[in-house]
Motif scaffolding. Structure first.
Motif, mmCIF file in Angstrom:
data_model
loop_
_atom_site.group_PDB
_atom_site.id
_atom_site.type_symbol
_atom_site.label_atom_id
_atom_site.label_comp_id
_atom_site.label_asym_id
_atom_site.label_seq_id
_atom_site.Cartn_x
_atom_site.Cartn_y
_atom_site.Cartn_z
ATOM 1 N N ILE A 45 -9.497 13.909 62.524
ATOM 2 C CA ILE A 45 -9.806 15.283 62.945
ATOM 3 C C ILE A 45 -10.466 15.247 64.314
ATOM 4 C CG2 ILE A 45 -11.054 17.399 62.400
ATOM 5 C CD1 ILE A 45 -10.844 16.694 59.457
ATOM 6 N N ASP A 49 -9.044 20.374 66.866
ATOM 7 C CA ASP A 49 -8.606 20.826 65.545
ATOM 8 C C ASP A 49 -9.635 21.771 64.933
ATOM 9 O OD1 ASP A 49 -6.374 19.147 65.815
ATOM 10 O OD2 ASP A 49 -7.448 17.468 64.898
ATOM 11 N N LEU A 50 -10.920 21.427 65.056
ATOM 12 C CA LEU A 50 -11.954 22.328 64.557
ATOM 13 C C LEU A 50 -11.932 23.646 65.315
ATOM 14 C CD1 LEU A 50 -15.063 19.990 64.062
ATOM 15 C CD2 LEU A 50 -13.375 20.700 62.365
ATOM 16 N N SER A 55 -8.646 21.905 60.803
ATOM 17 C CA SER A 55 -9.112 20.591 60.376
ATOM 18 C C SER A 55 -8.242 20.012 59.281
ATOM 19 C CB SER A 55 -10.557 20.684 59.876
ATOM 20 O OG SER A 55 -10.625 21.459 58.677
ATOM 21 N N PRO A 97 -4.533 16.972 59.909
ATOM 22 C CA PRO A 97 -5.296 17.664 60.963
ATOM 23 C C PRO A 97 -4.391 18.158 62.087
ATOM 24 C CG PRO A 97 -6.321 15.559 60.397
ATOM 25 C CD PRO A 97 -4.984 15.584 59.728
ATOM 26 N N ASP A 107 -15.448 24.580 59.539
ATOM 27 C CA ASP A 107 -15.023 23.954 60.790
ATOM 28 C C ASP A 107 -15.977 24.320 61.921
ATOM 29 O OD1 ASP A 107 -12.861 22.981 59.375
ATOM 30 O OD2 ASP A 107 -11.336 23.981 60.591
#
Length: 280
Positions: A45, A49-50, A55, A97, A107
């Motif tokens: 991750i 991605d967050l 995620s 992810p 996230d």
């Protein structure tokens, strides 16, 4: 009056992170675990991605209508509230992810924990102020933390409507405040680029902002607003709208628990009112 922004906090956090990005403290492709070691169970991750709510963690963002099954209610109010980022890190993966959009306050809160690793524990407690709020002249900001001192990046930032509008104005100006660039253009571009999810969605997420254009130039959620409109949105009708082509920043604070509030209708009426005013 300083008002609870709920999930507009996510867009505020993205703006604080943007200053750290501009200072060279991290890259979008960095693994989250580099800055937040409890995420070592999820080495694939990345920070981006967050930011996209992608995620891949098995997260349930349910509120009043399904509290017993809700990851976010547990994080904010029950078993996860002492260490919200670690609670999120304990979730299993549901998808790879960076492939699937799944809205997650977890996230966002992990991003707030990663910020501590980026700037250091000593600077962290004041960083939103020194990096963003003070340069913008924001005087009213309050940001609650969990028991570990991590900002609740998903939900618990408070400020007045006028102060929140300053963040919208910074974004409207492409990351510039007066004669100083606070946010790198690359960061603003990332925030305002639609995420292409493998799972179809009627929403148009960017980098912790909501956009009025989806991936592949598909129509956005607000047909009566220009395509360049973007927003920070929060529970019960909180909203920070930015419309660069119209030169508008709109803050709406509310407590709309009946679910009838419509973003598009407010934008339609506000744009019409401003057009009439400018024509006079």
């Amino acid at each position: 009056t300083p008002h609870m922004t709920w999930s507009i906090s996510k867009s505020i956090l993205a703006t604080v992170l943007g200053v750290a990005f501009t200072e060279g403290r991290f890259k979008l492709t960095d693994p989250v675990a580099r800055y937040y070691p409890p995420f070592s169970a999820h080495p694939g991750i990345r920070i981006q991605d967050l930011l996209h709510w992608a995620s891949g963690l098995d997260w349930q963002e349910d509120y009043e209508y399904a509290p017993l099954n809700s990851s976010v209610v547990a994080m904010l109010y029950t078993r996860g509230r002492g260490d919200m980022a670690r609670f999120t890190a304990a979730h299993n993966a549901a998808s790879a992810p960076g492939t699937t959009y799944r809205y997650s306050s977890g996230d966002s809160t992990v991003l707030a924990a990663a910020l501590k690793g980026m700037v250091g524990a000593t600077a962290y407690a004041d960083y939103p102020w020194t990096a963003l709020f003070d340069p913008l002249g924001i005087k009213s900001a309050v940001w609650e933390t969990d028991s570990t001192g991590t900002f609740v990046g998903s939900s618990y930032a408070y400020m007045t409507a006028r102060d929140l509008a300053r963040i919208g104005l910074l974004m409207q100006h492409g990351g510039r405040w007066r004669d100083h660039r606070l946010l790198a253009q690359a960061w603003v571009d990332f925030n305002l680029t639609p995420f292409s999810s493998q799972t179809p969605t009627t929403e148009a997420p960017g980098g912790q902002w909501w956009l009025n254009r989806a991936a592949n130039n598909a129509p956005g959620p607000w047909p009566d607003a220009p395509p360049d409109t973007f927003a920070g949105l929060g529970h019960w009708g909180q909203a920070l709208y930015v419309i660069p082509s119209a030169g508008l920043v709109i803050v709406r604070y509310a407590d709309d628990r009946d679910g009838t509030y419509n973003d598009n209708q407010l934008l339609k009426r506000a744009l019409k009112a401003v057009a009439v005013e400018r024509a006079q």
